[in-house]
Write a protein that holds these residues in place. Structure first.
Motif, PDB file in Angstrom:
ATOM      1  N   VAL A   1      56.168  63.202   7.629  1.00  0.00           N
ATOM      2  CA  VAL A   1      56.253  62.549   8.934  1.00  0.00           C
ATOM      3  C   VAL A   1      57.334  61.477   8.907  1.00  0.00           C
ATOM      4  O   VAL A   1      57.475  60.752   7.925  1.00  0.00           O
ATOM      5  CB  VAL A   1      54.902  61.882   9.302  1.00  0.00           C
ATOM      6  N   GLU A   2      58.074  61.379   9.998  1.00  0.00           N
ATOM      7  CA  GLU A   2      58.987  60.245  10.213  1.00  0.00           C
ATOM      8  C   GLU A   2      58.602  59.604  11.534  1.00  0.00           C
ATOM      9  O   GLU A   2      58.435  60.294  12.539  1.00  0.00           O
ATOM     10  CB  GLU A   2      60.441  60.702  10.249  1.00  0.00           C
ATOM     11  N   THR A   3      58.469  58.269  11.513  1.00  0.00           N
ATOM     12  CA  THR A   3      58.058  57.527  12.705  1.00  0.00           C
ATOM     13  C   THR A   3      59.080  56.440  12.996  1.00  0.00           C
ATOM     14  O   THR A   3      59.517  55.719  12.099  1.00  0.00           O
ATOM     15  CB  THR A   3      56.655  56.912  12.504  1.00  0.00           C
ATOM     16  N   ARG A   4      59.448  56.345  14.278  1.00  0.00           N
ATOM     17  CA  ARG A   4      60.424  55.356  14.775  1.00  0.00           C
ATOM     18  C   ARG A   4      59.971  54.874  16.145  1.00  0.00           C
ATOM     19  O   ARG A   4      58.911  55.247  16.610  1.00  0.00           O
ATOM     20  CB  ARG A   4      61.807  55.993  14.934  1.00  0.00           C
ATOM     21  N   LEU A   5      60.824  54.103  16.809  1.00  0.00           N
ATOM     22  CA  LEU A   5      60.638  53.668  18.198  1.00  0.00           C
ATOM     23  C   LEU A   5      59.407  52.768  18.352  1.00  0.00           C
ATOM     24  O   LEU A   5      58.468  53.066  19.069  1.00  0.00           O
ATOM     25  CB  LEU A   5      60.575  54.873  19.143  1.00  0.00           C
TER      26      LEU A   5
END
Length: 192
Positions: free
Chosen positions: A103-107
């Motif tokens: 998983v990659e999480t941003r914003l």
């Protein structure tokens, strides 16, 4: 150099009985990555073909959505404490079974902290959080979440591995958590 000084001030405030920079007592969500500590009752996973939901009891009931349908990060997304997560299932040992969720999480929006210490993420909210979530090979009741945070308040990535025990009860207890209910804290002009 500014963030170690801020962190020292946070620890000193907590040692004197204050809240440090924690905002949870004011009913703001923990957000990522602190919400993955598994506070309260725990975390429930709902895995569907194009999305994985995490129902997290973290002081305020929160929901993470991890999109696994191949999409890219949006350009017009409103930042949240939880951020926007894109993931993919991978077969790490070549046995034909998808066994790890990357998983990659941003914003993000803030303020957010890493954990209970109050170590805060940079207020620019440009954090990038990568995770590898998988079951133990030897104990199917044990789930791991390897978390790596890249953030402008750090000189190098922050890494931690969380572990979660599965509740074997077919009807586990899931409490309702509404932070504002019974909250006796009043916050006026930066004073609690």
């Amino acid at each position: 150099p500014e963030f170690p000084k801020l962190y020292e001030a946070i620890l000193a405030d907590q040692a004197a009985g204050g809240q440090g920079n924690h905002t949870v007592y004011r009913c703001l969500a923990w957000g990522m990555p602190a919400m993955m500590n598994g506070y309260g009752t725990g975390i429930e996973f709902i895995v569907l073909p194009e999305i994985t939901y995490m129902m997290v009891d973290d002081g305020n009931d929160s929901v993470r959505r991890i999109f696994t349908d191949g999409r890219d990060f949006p350009t017009d997304f409103e930042p949240t404490f939880t951020g926007y997560s894109i993931g993919k299932w991978v077969d790490t040992d070549g046995d034909g079974r998808l066994d790890t969720l990357e998983v990659e999480t941003r914003l993000f929006k803030g303020p957010r902290v890493y954990d209970n210490t109050g170590l805060m993420l940079h207020p620019d909210n440009q954090s990038v959080i990568k995770e590898r979530i998988y079951l133990s090979k030897t104990d199917k009741g044990l789930l791991y979440d390897e978390i790596t945070v890249t953030d402008n308040a750090l000189t190098r990535p922050w890494m931690v591995t969380k572990s979660y025990k599965r509740d074997p009860d077919p009807r586990p207890y899931w409490r309702e958590d509404v932070c504002a209910e019974g909250n006796s804290h009043v916050f006026i002009n930066n004073e609690n």
